[in-house]
Design a protein around this motif. Sequence first.
Motif, mmCIF file in Angstrom:
data_model
loop_
_atom_site.group_PDB
_atom_site.id
_atom_site.type_symbol
_atom_site.label_atom_id
_atom_site.label_comp_id
_atom_site.label_asym_id
_atom_site.label_seq_id
_atom_site.Cartn_x
_atom_site.Cartn_y
_atom_site.Cartn_z
ATOM 1 N N SER A 76 0.821 -1.222 0.000
ATOM 2 C CA SER A 76 0.000 0.000 0.000
ATOM 3 C C SER A 76 0.856 1.274 0.000
ATOM 4 O O SER A 76 0.324 2.385 0.022
ATOM 5 C CB SER A 76 -0.968 -0.005 1.185
ATOM 6 N N GLY A 77 2.179 1.116 0.007
ATOM 7 C CA GLY A 77 3.065 2.283 -0.150
ATOM 8 C C GLY A 77 3.202 3.139 1.082
ATOM 9 O O GLY A 77 3.593 4.304 0.994
ATOM 10 N N ILE A 78 2.907 2.591 2.259
ATOM 11 C CA ILE A 78 3.043 3.424 3.467
ATOM 12 C C ILE A 78 4.246 3.007 4.321
ATOM 13 O O ILE A 78 4.430 3.501 5.431
ATOM 14 C CB ILE A 78 1.764 3.406 4.337
ATOM 15 N N LEU A 79 5.060 2.105 3.760
ATOM 16 C CA LEU A 79 6.190 1.603 4.551
ATOM 17 C C LEU A 79 7.475 2.380 4.245
ATOM 18 O O LEU A 79 7.849 2.541 3.083
ATOM 19 C CB LEU A 79 6.423 0.118 4.259
ATOM 20 N N THR A 80 8.153 2.843 5.299
ATOM 21 C CA THR A 80 9.497 3.417 5.164
ATOM 22 C C THR A 80 10.478 2.412 5.763
ATOM 23 O O THR A 80 10.316 2.030 6.921
ATOM 24 C CB THR A 80 9.591 4.752 5.927
ATOM 25 N N GLU A 81 11.466 2.003 4.962
ATOM 26 C CA GLU A 81 12.453 1.044 5.477
ATOM 27 C C GLU A 81 13.762 1.789 5.736
ATOM 28 O O GLU A 81 14.304 2.434 4.840
ATOM 29 C CB GLU A 81 12.646 -0.089 4.468
ATOM 30 N N LEU A 82 14.241 1.678 6.952
ATOM 31 C CA LEU A 82 15.450 2.428 7.315
ATOM 32 C C LEU A 82 16.664 1.899 6.552
ATOM 33 O O LEU A 82 17.535 2.681 6.151
ATOM 34 C CB LEU A 82 15.720 2.333 8.828
ATOM 35 N N GLY A 83 16.738 0.576 6.365
ATOM 36 C CA GLY A 83 17.864 -0.018 5.630
ATOM 37 C C GLY A 83 18.912 -0.573 6.578
ATOM 38 O O GLY A 83 18.984 -0.194 7.754
ATOM 39 N N GLU A 84 19.739 -1.450 6.032
ATOM 40 C CA GLU A 84 20.722 -2.231 6.804
ATOM 41 C C GLU A 84 21.731 -1.371 7.564
ATOM 42 O O GLU A 84 22.078 -1.655 8.696
ATOM 43 C CB GLU A 84 21.523 -3.117 5.830
ATOM 44 N N ASP A 85 22.239 -0.326 6.912
ATOM 45 C CA ASP A 85 23.314 0.452 7.527
ATOM 46 C C ASP A 85 22.798 1.631 8.349
ATOM 47 O O ASP A 85 23.545 2.548 8.674
ATOM 48 C CB ASP A 85 24.262 0.988 6.443
ATOM 49 N N ARG A 86 21.515 1.570 8.642
ATOM 50 C CA ARG A 86 20.930 2.699 9.374
ATOM 51 C C ARG A 86 20.190 2.200 10.603
ATOM 52 O O ARG A 86 19.756 1.047 10.643
ATOM 53 C CB ARG A 86 19.968 3.457 8.459
ATOM 54 N N CYS A 87 20.048 3.071 11.576
ATOM 55 C CA CYS A 87 19.201 2.714 12.708
ATOM 56 C C CYS A 87 18.515 3.987 13.208
ATOM 57 O O CYS A 87 18.853 5.100 12.791
ATOM 58 C CB CYS A 87 20.021 2.046 13.805
ATOM 59 N N GLY A 88 17.521 3.778 14.056
ATOM 60 C CA GLY A 88 16.724 4.909 14.521
ATOM 61 C C GLY A 88 16.919 5.178 16.005
ATOM 62 O O GLY A 88 17.043 4.249 16.810
ATOM 63 N N LEU A 89 16.956 6.452 16.337
ATOM 64 C CA LEU A 89 16.930 6.883 17.741
ATOM 65 C C LEU A 89 15.726 7.813 17.900
ATOM 66 O O LEU A 89 15.310 8.466 16.936
ATOM 67 C CB LEU A 89 18.172 7.699 18.116
ATOM 68 N N PRO A 90 15.189 7.943 19.106
ATOM 69 C CA PRO A 90 14.112 8.928 19.297
ATOM 70 C C PRO A 90 14.643 10.343 19.080
ATOM 71 O O PRO A 90 15.833 10.592 19.288
ATOM 72 C CB PRO A 90 13.722 8.749 20.778
ATOM 73 N N GLY A 91 13.775 11.235 18.674
ATOM 74 C CA GLY A 91 14.174 12.644 18.624
ATOM 75 C C GLY A 91 14.543 13.113 20.023
ATOM 76 O O GLY A 91 13.999 12.634 21.018
ATOM 77 N N PHE A 92 15.479 14.055 20.089
ATOM 78 C CA PHE A 92 15.904 14.575 21.391
ATOM 79 C C PHE A 92 14.930 15.639 21.909
ATOM 80 O O PHE A 92 14.258 16.320 21.128
ATOM 81 C CB PHE A 92 17.291 15.212 21.281
ATOM 82 N N VAL A 93 14.935 15.774 23.234
ATOM 83 C CA VAL A 93 14.141 16.800 23.913
ATOM 84 C C VAL A 93 15.135 17.723 24.618
ATOM 85 O O VAL A 93 15.727 17.357 25.625
ATOM 86 C CB VAL A 93 13.190 16.146 24.947
ATOM 87 N N ASP A 94 15.362 18.891 24.049
ATOM 88 C CA ASP A 94 16.323 19.858 24.606
ATOM 89 C C ASP A 94 15.532 20.859 25.433
ATOM 90 O O ASP A 94 14.754 21.645 24.880
ATOM 91 C CB ASP A 94 17.054 20.552 23.439
ATOM 92 N N ILE A 95 15.695 20.805 26.755
ATOM 93 C CA ILE A 95 14.764 21.597 27.577
ATOM 94 C C ILE A 95 15.325 22.960 28.031
ATOM 95 O O ILE A 95 14.748 23.591 28.909
ATOM 96 C CB ILE A 95 14.178 20.801 28.764
ATOM 97 N N HIS A 96 16.405 23.426 27.374
ATOM 98 C CA HIS A 96 16.856 24.785 27.746
ATOM 99 C C HIS A 96 17.711 25.400 26.638
ATOM 100 O O HIS A 96 18.898 25.114 26.509
ATOM 101 C CB HIS A 96 17.650 24.739 29.060
ATOM 102 N N VAL A 97 17.086 26.287 25.867
ATOM 103 C CA VAL A 97 17.777 26.944 24.751
ATOM 104 C C VAL A 97 17.409 28.427 24.732
ATOM 105 O O VAL A 97 16.221 28.777 24.722
ATOM 106 C CB VAL A 97 17.348 26.325 23.395
ATOM 107 N N HIS A 98 18.411 29.293 24.718
ATOM 108 C CA HIS A 98 18.156 30.729 24.533
ATOM 109 C C HIS A 98 18.221 31.004 23.036
ATOM 110 O O HIS A 98 19.328 31.175 22.476
ATOM 111 C CB HIS A 98 19.227 31.567 25.233
ATOM 112 N N ALA A 99 17.070 31.103 22.391
ATOM 113 C CA ALA A 99 17.062 31.253 20.929
ATOM 114 C C ALA A 99 17.845 32.483 20.447
ATOM 115 O O ALA A 99 18.609 32.382 19.484
ATOM 116 C CB ALA A 99 15.622 31.287 20.423
#
Length: 461
Positions: free
Chosen positions: A59-82
Amino acid sequence: MSQLVAQAFYGSFFHTPVYGSFQYLHNALIEVNGAGYIYRVVEEDDPQQPELLRSYRESGILTELGEDRCGLPGFVDIHVHAPQWPQAGLALDEPLYLWLDQRTFPLESKFADLEFAERVYSDLVSQLLARGSTTTVYLGSAHLDSSLLLAQICADKGQRALVGKTVMDDPVANHDYYRDASPAQAVKDTETLIWEVEAIGRGSAQGVWPVITPRFIPSCTDEVLKGLGDLAETTGAYVQTHCNEGQWEHDVVLERFGKTDPYALRDFGLLRKHSIMAHCPYLTEEEGEMFAELGVAVAHCPMANSYFSSAVAPIQRFRSQGINVGLGTDISGGYSPSMYENIRQAVLVSRLLETGVNAQLPPERRGGLGEGTRLSLVESFWLATAGGAEALGLPLATFQPGRAFDLQVIDVKRPDSDLTGFGVFDSPEDQLARILYLSTPDNIRKVYAQGKLVCDKDARG
Ligand code: GUN
Ligand code: FE
Protein backbone atom coordinates in the motif's frame (compact mmCIF):
# COMPACT_ATOMS: atom_id res chain seq x y z
CA MET A 1 -4.27 -3.95 8.35
CA SER A 2 -5.59 -1.51 10.90
CA GLN A 3 -7.32 1.58 9.57
CA LEU A 4 -5.49 3.41 12.30
CA VAL A 5 -2.12 2.91 10.65
CA ALA A 6 -1.19 5.75 8.31
CA GLN A 7 2.55 5.05 8.09
CA ALA A 8 4.89 2.28 9.14
CA PHE A 9 8.67 2.24 9.73
CA TYR A 10 10.79 -0.88 9.54
CA GLY A 11 14.33 -1.11 10.86
CA SER A 12 16.37 -1.29 14.04
CA PHE A 13 15.88 1.21 16.83
CA PHE A 14 17.49 2.13 20.15
CA HIS A 15 15.57 3.73 23.01
CA THR A 16 15.49 3.93 26.82
CA PRO A 17 12.03 3.33 28.25
CA VAL A 18 13.59 2.79 31.70
CA TYR A 19 16.33 4.92 33.30
CA GLY A 20 19.65 3.12 33.23
CA SER A 21 19.08 0.55 30.50
CA PHE A 22 18.49 0.67 26.78
CA GLN A 23 16.36 -1.49 24.54
CA TYR A 24 17.42 -2.51 21.06
CA LEU A 25 14.52 -3.23 18.71
CA HIS A 26 16.14 -5.24 15.94
CA ASN A 27 14.15 -5.35 12.69
CA ALA A 28 11.04 -3.94 14.32
CA LEU A 29 7.98 -2.52 12.62
CA ILE A 30 6.60 0.68 14.13
CA GLU A 31 3.04 1.55 13.14
CA VAL A 32 2.12 5.24 13.30
CA ASN A 33 -1.39 6.65 13.20
CA GLY A 34 -2.64 9.61 11.19
CA ALA A 35 -2.00 12.00 14.07
CA GLY A 36 1.67 11.00 14.27
CA TYR A 37 1.44 8.81 17.38
CA ILE A 38 2.80 5.29 17.66
CA TYR A 39 -0.02 2.81 17.36
CA ARG A 40 1.96 -0.39 17.87
CA VAL A 41 5.48 -1.80 17.79
CA VAL A 42 5.60 -5.19 16.07
CA GLU A 43 8.84 -6.93 17.00
CA GLU A 44 10.92 -9.27 14.87
CA ASP A 45 9.64 -12.46 16.49
CA ASP A 46 5.98 -11.54 16.12
CA PRO A 47 4.39 -14.01 13.66
CA GLN A 48 2.22 -11.20 12.22
CA GLN A 49 5.24 -9.14 11.14
CA PRO A 50 5.89 -10.67 7.65
CA GLU A 51 2.27 -10.24 6.58
CA LEU A 52 2.07 -6.69 7.92
CA LEU A 53 5.30 -5.76 6.15
CA ARG A 54 3.99 -7.17 2.89
CA SER A 55 0.74 -5.29 3.11
CA TYR A 56 2.32 -1.95 4.14
CA ARG A 57 4.85 -2.28 1.34
CA GLU A 58 2.07 -2.95 -1.13
CA SER A 59 0.00 0.00 0.00
CA GLY A 60 3.06 2.28 -0.15
CA ILE A 61 3.04 3.42 3.47
CA LEU A 62 6.19 1.60 4.55
CA THR A 63 9.50 3.42 5.16
CA GLU A 64 12.45 1.04 5.48
CA LEU A 65 15.45 2.43 7.32
CA GLY A 66 17.86 -0.02 5.63
CA GLU A 67 20.72 -2.23 6.80
CA ASP A 68 23.31 0.45 7.53
CA ARG A 69 20.93 2.70 9.37
CA CYS A 70 19.20 2.71 12.71
CA GLY A 71 16.72 4.91 14.52
CA LEU A 72 16.93 6.88 17.74
CA PRO A 73 14.11 8.93 19.30
CA GLY A 74 14.17 12.64 18.62
CA PHE A 75 15.90 14.57 21.39
CA VAL A 76 14.14 16.80 23.91
CA ASP A 77 16.32 19.86 24.61
CA ILE A 78 14.76 21.60 27.58
CA HIS A 79 16.86 24.79 27.75
CA VAL A 80 17.78 26.94 24.75
CA HIS A 81 18.16 30.73 24.53
CA ALA A 82 17.06 31.25 20.93
CA PRO A 83 18.42 34.83 20.55
CA GLN A 84 21.87 33.73 21.73
CA TRP A 85 22.47 31.53 18.67
CA PRO A 86 24.70 34.16 16.94
CA GLN A 87 27.09 34.17 19.91
CA ALA A 88 27.48 30.39 20.33
CA GLY A 89 31.11 29.72 21.23
CA LEU A 90 31.94 33.31 22.22
CA ALA A 91 33.27 34.85 25.42
CA LEU A 92 32.89 31.70 27.49
CA ASP A 93 35.86 32.51 29.68
CA GLU A 94 34.07 35.52 31.14
CA PRO A 95 32.08 35.19 34.37
CA LEU A 96 28.31 35.01 33.89
CA TYR A 97 27.51 38.61 34.84
CA LEU A 98 30.08 40.01 32.36
CA TRP A 99 29.08 37.55 29.64
CA LEU A 100 25.50 38.72 30.09
CA ASP A 101 26.29 42.40 30.31
CA GLN A 102 28.88 42.74 27.56
CA ARG A 103 27.68 40.19 25.02
CA THR A 104 24.30 38.67 25.69
CA PHE A 105 22.16 41.71 26.45
CA PRO A 106 23.42 43.76 23.48
CA LEU A 107 22.79 40.76 21.23
CA GLU A 108 19.35 39.94 22.61
CA SER A 109 18.31 43.58 22.28
CA LYS A 110 18.65 43.24 18.49
CA PHE A 111 15.58 41.01 18.42
CA ALA A 112 13.39 44.09 18.44
CA ASP A 113 14.14 43.86 14.72
CA LEU A 114 11.80 41.21 13.33
CA GLU A 115 13.71 40.79 10.13
CA PHE A 116 16.89 39.94 12.07
CA ALA A 117 14.86 37.67 14.37
CA GLU A 118 13.40 35.82 11.39
CA ARG A 119 16.87 35.14 9.94
CA VAL A 120 18.36 33.88 13.21
CA TYR A 121 15.35 31.87 14.40
CA SER A 122 14.74 30.17 11.04
CA ASP A 123 18.34 29.05 10.96
CA LEU A 124 18.37 27.93 14.60
CA VAL A 125 15.22 25.82 14.34
CA SER A 126 16.53 24.17 11.15
CA GLN A 127 19.92 23.49 12.74
CA LEU A 128 18.38 21.97 15.83
CA LEU A 129 16.13 19.72 13.74
CA ALA A 130 19.15 18.68 11.68
CA ARG A 131 20.82 17.59 14.94
CA GLY A 132 17.85 15.46 15.96
CA SER A 133 16.20 17.84 18.44
CA THR A 134 12.52 17.42 17.69
CA THR A 135 11.37 19.09 20.91
CA THR A 136 12.91 22.26 22.30
CA VAL A 137 12.13 24.54 25.23
CA TYR A 138 13.07 28.07 24.18
CA LEU A 139 13.65 31.28 26.00
CA GLY A 140 13.05 34.11 23.54
CA SER A 141 14.33 37.65 23.94
CA ALA A 142 12.46 40.16 26.10
CA HIS A 143 10.38 41.15 23.04
CA LEU A 144 6.88 39.79 22.66
CA ASP A 145 6.73 40.04 18.86
CA SER A 146 9.93 38.18 18.09
CA SER A 147 9.01 35.49 20.62
CA LEU A 148 5.70 34.98 18.82
CA LEU A 149 7.62 34.81 15.56
CA LEU A 150 9.82 32.09 17.03
CA ALA A 151 6.75 30.06 18.01
CA GLN A 152 5.35 30.43 14.49
CA ILE A 153 8.64 29.36 12.90
CA CYS A 154 8.69 26.21 15.07
CA ALA A 155 5.09 25.48 14.13
CA ASP A 156 5.85 25.92 10.42
CA LYS A 157 9.04 23.86 10.45
CA GLY A 158 7.38 21.03 12.37
CA GLN A 159 9.41 21.29 15.56
CA ARG A 160 7.60 20.70 18.83
CA ALA A 161 8.37 23.72 20.94
CA LEU A 162 7.73 25.43 24.22
CA VAL A 163 8.35 29.15 23.85
CA GLY A 164 8.69 31.96 26.36
CA LYS A 165 9.32 35.68 26.24
CA THR A 166 12.11 36.42 28.69
CA VAL A 167 11.01 38.77 31.46
CA MET A 168 13.61 41.16 32.90
CA ASP A 169 11.93 44.27 34.26
CA ASP A 170 14.06 45.58 37.11
CA PRO A 171 15.27 49.08 36.08
CA VAL A 172 18.13 48.87 38.57
CA ALA A 173 19.41 45.48 37.41
CA ASN A 174 18.86 45.94 33.67
CA HIS A 175 19.93 48.50 31.09
CA ASP A 176 17.26 50.84 29.75
CA TYR A 177 18.05 49.70 26.21
CA TYR A 178 16.95 46.16 26.98
CA ARG A 179 14.28 45.52 29.57
CA ASP A 180 10.54 45.33 30.05
CA ALA A 181 8.95 48.77 30.32
CA SER A 182 7.34 47.97 33.68
CA PRO A 183 6.25 44.98 35.77
CA ALA A 184 2.66 45.45 34.60
CA GLN A 185 3.70 45.52 30.94
CA ALA A 186 5.83 42.39 31.38
CA VAL A 187 2.93 40.47 32.90
CA LYS A 188 0.55 41.76 30.22
CA ASP A 189 2.97 40.74 27.43
CA THR A 190 3.39 37.31 28.99
CA GLU A 191 -0.38 36.91 29.15
CA THR A 192 -0.66 37.89 25.48
CA LEU A 193 2.11 35.41 24.66
CA ILE A 194 0.18 32.64 26.40
CA TRP A 195 -2.98 33.19 24.36
CA GLU A 196 -1.17 33.73 21.07
CA VAL A 197 1.19 30.79 21.39
CA GLU A 198 -1.68 28.53 22.41
CA ALA A 199 -3.42 29.56 19.19
CA ILE A 200 -0.26 28.85 17.17
CA GLY A 201 0.00 25.46 18.90
CA ARG A 202 -3.59 24.55 18.01
CA GLY A 203 -2.68 25.06 14.36
CA SER A 204 0.26 22.64 14.53
CA ALA A 205 0.25 18.84 14.61
CA GLN A 206 3.28 18.48 16.87
CA GLY A 207 2.29 21.11 19.45
CA VAL A 208 3.66 24.48 20.48
CA TRP A 209 3.15 25.69 24.06
CA PRO A 210 3.73 29.00 25.86
CA VAL A 211 6.12 29.30 28.81
CA ILE A 212 6.15 31.92 31.57
CA THR A 213 9.82 32.91 31.62
CA PRO A 214 11.32 35.21 34.25
CA ARG A 215 15.00 35.36 33.28
CA PHE A 216 16.20 34.79 36.85
CA ILE A 217 15.49 36.45 40.15
CA PRO A 218 18.30 39.05 39.88
CA SER A 219 16.70 40.50 36.68
CA CYS A 220 13.20 40.77 38.09
CA THR A 221 11.28 42.92 40.57
CA ASP A 222 9.21 41.33 43.32
CA GLU A 223 6.14 42.71 41.61
CA VAL A 224 6.78 40.94 38.34
CA LEU A 225 7.72 37.67 40.02
CA LYS A 226 4.45 37.78 41.95
CA GLY A 227 2.49 38.72 38.81
CA LEU A 228 4.03 35.85 36.84
CA GLY A 229 3.40 33.41 39.70
CA ASP A 230 -0.26 34.46 39.72
CA LEU A 231 -0.41 34.03 35.94
CA ALA A 232 1.02 30.53 36.28
CA GLU A 233 -1.70 29.72 38.78
CA THR A 234 -4.55 31.08 36.66
CA THR A 235 -3.40 29.77 33.28
CA GLY A 236 -1.58 26.55 34.21
CA ALA A 237 1.10 27.47 31.65
CA TYR A 238 4.61 26.06 31.89
CA VAL A 239 7.23 28.05 33.80
CA GLN A 240 10.94 28.20 33.07
CA THR A 241 13.72 30.13 34.75
CA HIS A 242 17.36 29.87 35.88
CA CYS A 243 17.71 28.61 39.41
CA ASN A 244 20.69 28.25 41.70
CA GLU A 245 23.06 28.56 38.76
CA GLY A 246 26.11 30.06 40.41
CA GLN A 247 27.59 31.46 43.61
CA TRP A 248 26.88 35.05 42.55
CA GLU A 249 23.17 34.38 41.93
CA HIS A 250 22.96 32.33 45.13
CA ASP A 251 24.43 35.14 47.23
CA VAL A 252 22.40 37.93 45.59
CA VAL A 253 19.10 36.09 46.18
CA LEU A 254 19.99 35.12 49.74
CA GLU A 255 20.86 38.70 50.60
CA ARG A 256 17.69 40.07 48.98
CA PHE A 257 15.17 37.64 50.47
CA GLY A 258 16.95 35.89 53.34
CA LYS A 259 16.23 32.61 51.56
CA THR A 260 17.69 30.73 48.64
CA ASP A 261 16.56 30.77 45.01
CA PRO A 262 14.32 27.68 45.15
CA TYR A 263 12.37 28.90 48.19
CA ALA A 264 12.04 32.41 46.80
CA LEU A 265 10.72 31.03 43.49
CA ARG A 266 8.34 28.73 45.35
CA ASP A 267 6.99 31.59 47.43
CA PHE A 268 6.28 33.62 44.27
CA GLY A 269 4.22 30.67 42.96
CA LEU A 270 6.71 29.79 40.24
CA LEU A 271 7.49 26.23 41.31
CA ARG A 272 4.74 24.06 39.91
CA LYS A 273 4.38 20.65 38.33
CA HIS A 274 6.58 20.62 35.20
CA SER A 275 8.17 23.99 35.96
CA ILE A 276 11.67 23.85 34.49
CA MET A 277 14.57 25.08 36.58
CA ALA A 278 17.75 25.43 34.57
CA HIS A 279 21.13 24.47 36.07
CA CYS A 280 20.57 23.97 39.84
CA PRO A 281 24.07 22.74 40.80
CA TYR A 282 23.67 24.42 44.21
CA LEU A 283 20.37 22.64 45.00
CA THR A 284 20.54 21.17 48.52
CA GLU A 285 18.98 17.85 49.55
CA GLU A 286 16.18 19.69 51.30
CA GLU A 287 15.48 21.88 48.26
CA GLY A 288 15.62 18.76 46.11
CA GLU A 289 12.96 17.12 48.24
CA MET A 290 10.75 20.13 47.66
CA PHE A 291 11.34 19.89 43.87
CA ALA A 292 10.40 16.21 43.91
CA GLU A 293 7.25 16.88 45.93
CA LEU A 294 6.12 19.69 43.63
CA GLY A 295 7.02 17.86 40.39
CA VAL A 296 9.52 20.57 39.41
CA ALA A 297 12.07 19.53 36.78
CA VAL A 298 15.77 20.33 36.51
CA ALA A 299 17.28 21.20 33.12
CA HIS A 300 20.81 19.85 33.40
CA CYS A 301 23.19 21.98 31.33
CA PRO A 302 26.60 20.38 31.82
CA MET A 303 28.49 22.75 29.51
CA ALA A 304 27.12 26.01 30.87
CA ASN A 305 27.63 24.79 34.43
CA SER A 306 31.29 24.12 33.68
CA TYR A 307 31.71 27.66 32.36
CA PHE A 308 29.55 29.65 34.76
CA SER A 309 28.64 27.67 37.85
CA SER A 310 31.98 26.60 39.32
CA ALA A 311 30.15 23.40 40.12
CA VAL A 312 28.75 20.18 38.71
CA ALA A 313 25.09 19.35 39.30
CA PRO A 314 24.72 16.06 41.21
CA ILE A 315 22.29 14.43 38.79
CA GLN A 316 22.31 10.96 40.33
CA ARG A 317 21.35 12.46 43.68
CA PHE A 318 18.54 14.42 42.01
CA ARG A 319 17.30 11.24 40.32
CA SER A 320 17.41 9.24 43.53
CA GLN A 321 15.43 12.01 45.23
CA GLY A 322 12.74 11.54 42.58
CA ILE A 323 13.34 14.82 40.72
CA ASN A 324 12.57 14.89 37.00
CA VAL A 325 15.72 15.76 35.07
CA GLY A 326 16.17 16.55 31.37
CA LEU A 327 19.13 17.85 29.42
CA GLY A 328 19.63 21.32 27.93
CA THR A 329 22.22 22.67 25.52
CA ASP A 330 21.69 26.16 27.04
CA ILE A 331 22.74 27.79 23.80
CA SER A 332 24.87 29.82 24.20
CA GLY A 333 25.99 29.28 27.80
CA GLY A 334 26.89 25.95 26.24
CA TYR A 335 28.57 26.41 22.87
CA SER A 336 27.08 23.41 21.11
CA PRO A 337 23.60 23.10 19.61
CA SER A 338 24.01 19.31 19.64
CA MET A 339 22.38 17.15 22.27
CA TYR A 340 24.98 14.49 21.41
CA GLU A 341 27.67 16.84 22.62
CA ASN A 342 25.72 17.50 25.80
CA ILE A 343 25.11 13.79 26.43
CA ARG A 344 28.89 13.33 26.30
CA GLN A 345 29.59 16.30 28.55
CA ALA A 346 27.02 15.14 31.12
CA VAL A 347 28.93 11.87 31.42
CA LEU A 348 32.33 13.59 31.58
CA VAL A 349 31.48 16.12 34.27
CA SER A 350 29.83 13.43 36.39
CA ARG A 351 33.16 11.60 36.43
CA LEU A 352 34.92 14.69 37.77
CA LEU A 353 32.23 15.11 40.40
CA GLU A 354 32.69 11.50 41.42
CA THR A 355 36.42 11.77 42.06
CA GLY A 356 37.14 15.46 42.59
CA VAL A 357 39.89 16.98 40.52
CA ASN A 358 42.94 18.09 42.49
CA ALA A 359 45.38 15.20 42.21
CA GLN A 360 47.80 16.97 44.57
CA LEU A 361 45.43 16.12 47.41
CA PRO A 362 44.76 12.65 48.76
CA PRO A 363 41.72 11.02 47.07
CA GLU A 364 39.42 11.56 50.05
CA ARG A 365 40.09 15.33 50.03
CA ARG A 366 39.63 16.03 46.31
CA GLY A 367 36.00 16.99 46.74
CA GLY A 368 34.53 14.06 44.86
CA LEU A 369 31.16 12.70 45.93
CA GLY A 370 32.24 9.11 45.42
CA GLU A 371 30.51 6.01 44.23
CA GLY A 372 27.03 6.37 42.77
CA THR A 373 27.77 9.84 41.33
CA ARG A 374 28.75 9.03 37.77
CA LEU A 375 26.25 8.97 34.91
CA SER A 376 26.51 6.19 32.40
CA LEU A 377 26.25 7.01 28.72
CA VAL A 378 22.88 5.26 28.58
CA GLU A 379 21.60 7.26 31.55
CA SER A 380 22.71 10.43 29.82
CA PHE A 381 20.91 9.31 26.63
CA TRP A 382 17.80 8.78 28.77
CA LEU A 383 18.09 12.35 30.10
CA ALA A 384 18.20 13.66 26.51
CA THR A 385 15.08 11.73 25.52
CA ALA A 386 12.70 10.14 28.05
CA GLY A 387 13.96 12.38 30.88
CA GLY A 388 13.04 15.51 28.95
CA ALA A 389 9.64 14.05 28.09
CA GLU A 390 9.00 13.24 31.76
CA ALA A 391 10.12 16.73 32.77
CA LEU A 392 7.56 18.26 30.40
CA GLY A 393 4.85 15.67 31.07
CA LEU A 394 4.49 14.91 27.36
CA PRO A 395 4.21 11.46 25.71
CA LEU A 396 7.45 11.53 23.72
CA ALA A 397 10.92 10.18 23.18
CA THR A 398 10.51 6.42 23.35
CA PHE A 399 9.16 4.00 20.75
CA GLN A 400 6.09 2.92 22.68
CA PRO A 401 2.38 2.95 21.79
CA GLY A 402 0.71 6.26 22.50
CA ARG A 403 3.91 8.28 22.21
CA ALA A 404 4.53 10.81 19.47
CA PHE A 405 6.64 9.33 16.69
CA ASP A 406 9.83 11.41 16.64
CA LEU A 407 12.73 9.71 14.91
CA GLN A 408 16.28 10.45 13.84
CA VAL A 409 17.71 8.08 11.27
CA ILE A 410 21.43 7.47 11.78
CA ASP A 411 23.64 6.24 8.94
CA VAL A 412 26.37 4.27 10.68
CA LYS A 413 28.33 3.65 7.48
CA ARG A 414 28.47 7.21 6.24
CA PRO A 415 31.70 7.76 4.28
CA ASP A 416 34.38 9.82 6.06
CA SER A 417 32.50 9.70 9.35
CA ASP A 418 33.93 8.98 12.79
CA LEU A 419 31.72 5.93 13.25
CA THR A 420 34.17 3.15 12.59
CA GLY A 421 33.67 -0.44 13.56
CA PHE A 422 35.64 -2.64 11.19
CA GLY A 423 33.42 -5.52 12.22
CA VAL A 424 34.66 -5.57 15.79
CA PHE A 425 32.73 -4.74 18.96
CA ASP A 426 29.42 -4.75 17.13
CA SER A 427 27.08 -5.66 19.99
CA PRO A 428 24.06 -3.34 20.17
CA GLU A 429 25.56 -1.79 23.31
CA ASP A 430 28.81 -0.94 21.53
CA GLN A 431 26.99 0.31 18.44
CA LEU A 432 24.91 2.65 20.58
CA ALA A 433 28.00 3.89 22.43
CA ARG A 434 29.73 4.66 19.14
CA ILE A 435 26.70 6.51 17.82
CA LEU A 436 26.33 8.61 20.96
CA TYR A 437 30.00 9.44 21.33
CA LEU A 438 31.10 9.83 17.72
CA SER A 439 28.30 10.73 15.38
CA THR A 440 28.20 14.18 13.80
CA PRO A 441 25.25 15.97 12.19
CA ASP A 442 26.18 14.35 8.87
CA ASN A 443 25.32 10.90 10.24
CA ILE A 444 21.75 12.06 10.96
CA ARG A 445 20.16 11.62 7.54
CA LYS A 446 16.46 12.12 8.23
CA VAL A 447 14.45 13.49 11.11
CA TYR A 448 10.74 12.98 11.72
CA ALA A 449 8.63 14.84 14.26
CA GLN A 450 5.10 13.68 15.01
CA GLY A 451 5.39 11.31 12.04
CA LYS A 452 6.30 14.08 9.62
CA LEU A 453 9.61 14.34 7.77
CA VAL A 454 11.10 17.62 9.02
CA CYS A 455 14.70 17.25 7.83
CA ASP A 456 15.95 15.20 4.90
CA LYS A 457 19.69 15.31 4.20
CA ASP A 458 19.41 12.40 1.73
CA ALA A 459 17.40 14.70 -0.51
CA ARG A 460 20.33 17.14 -0.47
CA GLY A 461 22.77 14.37 -1.45
N1 GUN B 1 21.16 33.64 33.96
C1 GUN B 1 20.44 34.69 33.53
N2 GUN B 1 20.44 34.77 32.19
C2 GUN B 1 21.18 33.75 31.76
C3 GUN B 1 21.55 33.31 30.46
O1 GUN B 1 21.19 33.87 29.43
N3 GUN B 1 22.33 32.21 30.42
C4 GUN B 1 22.74 31.54 31.54
N4 GUN B 1 23.49 30.45 31.42
N5 GUN B 1 22.42 31.96 32.76
C5 GUN B 1 21.65 33.06 32.87
FE1 FE C 1 20.28 29.49 30.35
